[in-house]
Write an enzyme that holds these catalytic residues in place. Structure first.
Site, PDB file in Angstrom:
ATOM      1  N   LYS A 158       1.223   4.604  -2.683  1.00 41.52           N
ATOM      2  CA  LYS A 158       1.065   5.997  -2.264  1.00 41.52           C
ATOM      3  C   LYS A 158       2.351   6.796  -2.442  1.00 41.52           C
ATOM      4  CE  LYS A 158      -3.222   5.792  -1.607  1.00 41.52           C
ATOM      5  NZ  LYS A 158      -4.115   6.564  -2.502  1.00 41.52           N
TER       6      LYS A 158
ATOM      7  N   TYR B  33       0.843  -1.197   0.000  1.00 45.03           N
ATOM      8  CA  TYR B  33       0.000   0.000   0.000  1.00 45.03           C
ATOM      9  C   TYR B  33       0.881   1.250   0.000  1.00 45.03           C
ATOM     10  CZ  TYR B  33      -3.435   3.472   1.491  1.00 45.03           C
ATOM     11  OH  TYR B  33      -4.232   4.598   1.580  1.00 45.03           O
TER      12      TYR B  33
END
Length: 336
Positions: free
Chosen positions: A227, A223
Site C-alpha cells: 500500500k 501488506y
C-alpha cells in the site's frame, strides 16, 4: 535499510497515530451522490468492482452518474452475477435503469493476462476518463506468490496495477487533453497500513520477505509495503507523465471496512473486525470523494469517509518514488 536483516519500520508521529485512530471513529461522509458529476458519455474503469468496496463504488457510480462503467476482475462467473445484482439494486435504490456495466476479465496476479484485457477494452472504447485502481489482496497465507513469482500483495496490488495503468495511459492521457483540468483522474486505493511499511516504502534487500521470519508483525508489514508502494506510484505518476497536465493522480485509505479482504484473517481477527469496522458502502464514499471532489489535487491522500489527510513523511520522497517507478518499468517491460 535493515537491522539484522529485518526491515526498519519508522516510528509513528502523533499525526500518524491520529490518522490510525480516525479509521475507528470516522466522520460521516458529506461528499456523496448528490455531489457527483453527471459524467455523461464518459468512461470509467474500476478494478475489483465485483466485490467489497469496489462493488459499492460501481453501484454508486451506476446509480448517480451517466458514465459507461467497466469492471476489470478475474472471476467471470462471479463478476457477471455481481453486475446483475448491482443493476437490480440500482433500479431499486435509485429508481433508474442503469447504463449496462461492462466486464473485462484479467488477473492482476498474472502479468500475461493484462495486455489482452487492455486490448479487449480498446476494441470497445475510444476514451477513458477515470480509473479507480481498487482491487487488492490483503494478508494471504505465507509464501503466496503471483504467477511470475512475486510476493502476492506486491505483485497484485502494485505491479499488476502499474502494468494495467501503463498500458491504459495512451488512451487515458489522450482523453484528458479534451477534458477540463481535474476531470481525468487515477485513484490508487492504498491504506492507512502504509504506516507499517518498511522505511522508504519497500524493503529492497528482500522485497518478497523470503528471508524475514513470518509473524503477525511482518504479515502487516508486507501488506503495508504494497500500500505504501501504491502511494509512491500515485505521487510519481505526474512526474513521469508531465504532458498530462489535466490529470489528477491521488491515493486514499477507503476506511476500516467489512469486506472480503479479511478472508485470510484468523477467527479472532474476524471477530475483532466485526466490532471495529464499518459497512463497505462507506468506503465507496471515500473512493468517490477522491474521484470527484474539486478539493483533490495531484498527490493528495484521503481517508474515511472523504477527508484530506497525510502520508507517512518518508513516502513523500521523490527518490523513493522514482526508484520504485524504475523497478516497476523494468519488471513490466516484458509484458508491454
Amino acid at each position: 535499510m535493515t537491522t539484522n536483516n529485518l526491515p526498519i519500520i519508522p516510528s509513528r508521529t502523533f499525526a500518524d497515530w491520529k490518522q490510525m485512530l480516525h479509521g475507528f471513529w470516522p466522520s460521516k461522509a458529506t461528499f456523496t451522490e448528490k455531489d457527483y458529476p453527471e459524467f455523461k458519455d464518459k468512461v470509467i474503469i474500476v478494478t475489483g468492482g465485483n466485490t467489497g468496496v469496489g462493488y459499492e463504488t460501481v453501484k454508486s457510480l451506476a446509480g448517480s452518474t451517466k458514465a459507461k462503467i467497466y469492471i476489470f476482475s478475474r472471476n467471470k462467473e462471479k463478476t457477471l452475477k455481481a453486475i446483475e445484482q448491482i443493476e437490480l439494486e440500482v433500479a431499486k435504490e435509485y429508481k433508474i435503469k442503469p447504463i449496462p456495466i461492462g466486464f473485462i476479465q484479467t488477473d492482476l496476479g498474472d502479468l500475461t493476462s493484462i495486455k489482452p484485457a487492455v486490448n479487449e477494452f480498446l476494441s470497445k472504447e475510444s476514451r477513458l476518463d477515470l480509473i479507480i485502481l481498487n482491487a487488492g489482496v490483503m494478508m494471504p497465507p505465507p509464501g503466496s506468490k503471483t504467477k511470475q513469482g512475486y510476493e502476492l500483495q506486491l505483485g497484485t496490488n502494485v505491479l499488476g496495477h502499474f502494468l494495467l495503468q501503463r498500458l491504459l495511459d495512451p488512451i487515458f492521457i489522450k482523453t484528458s487533453f479534451n477534458n477540463p483540468p481535474g476531470v481525468s483522474r487515477i485513484v490508487w486505493v492504498a491504506s492507512t497500513a502504509h504506516q507499517l511499511a518498511p522505511l522508504g516504502g519497500i524493503f529492497w534487500e528482500d522485497k518478497n520477505f523470503d528471508k524475514v521470519p513470518y509473524n503477525s508483525n511482518t504479515k502487516m508489514q508486507l501488506y503495508g509495503q504494497s500500500k505504501a508502494a501504491d502511494i509512491l506510484l500515485a505521487k510519481a505518476w505526474p512526474r513521469f507523465n508531465p504532458d498530462a497536465k489535466n490529470v489528477i493522480s491521488t491515493s486514499l485509505c477507503p476506511g476500516y471496512l467489512q469486506t472480503e479482504l479479511t478472508r485470510h484473517s484468523s477467527a479472532f481477527e474476524l471477530f475483532l473486525g466485526k466490532l471495529l469496522t464499518w459497512p463497505r458502502r462507506n468506503g465507496a464514499y471515500t473512493e468517490l470523494y477522491a474521484a470527484f471532489s474539486p478539493n483533490i489535487k495531484n498527490g493528495d491522500y484521503s481517508i474515511s469517509f472523504g477527508e484530506p489527510s497525510h502520508v507517512r513523511k518518508d513516502l513523500n520522497s521523490i527518490e523513493a518514488g522514482d526508484k520504485l517507478w524504475d523497478w516497476c518499468v523494468k519488471e513490466t517491460n516484458p509484458y508491454v
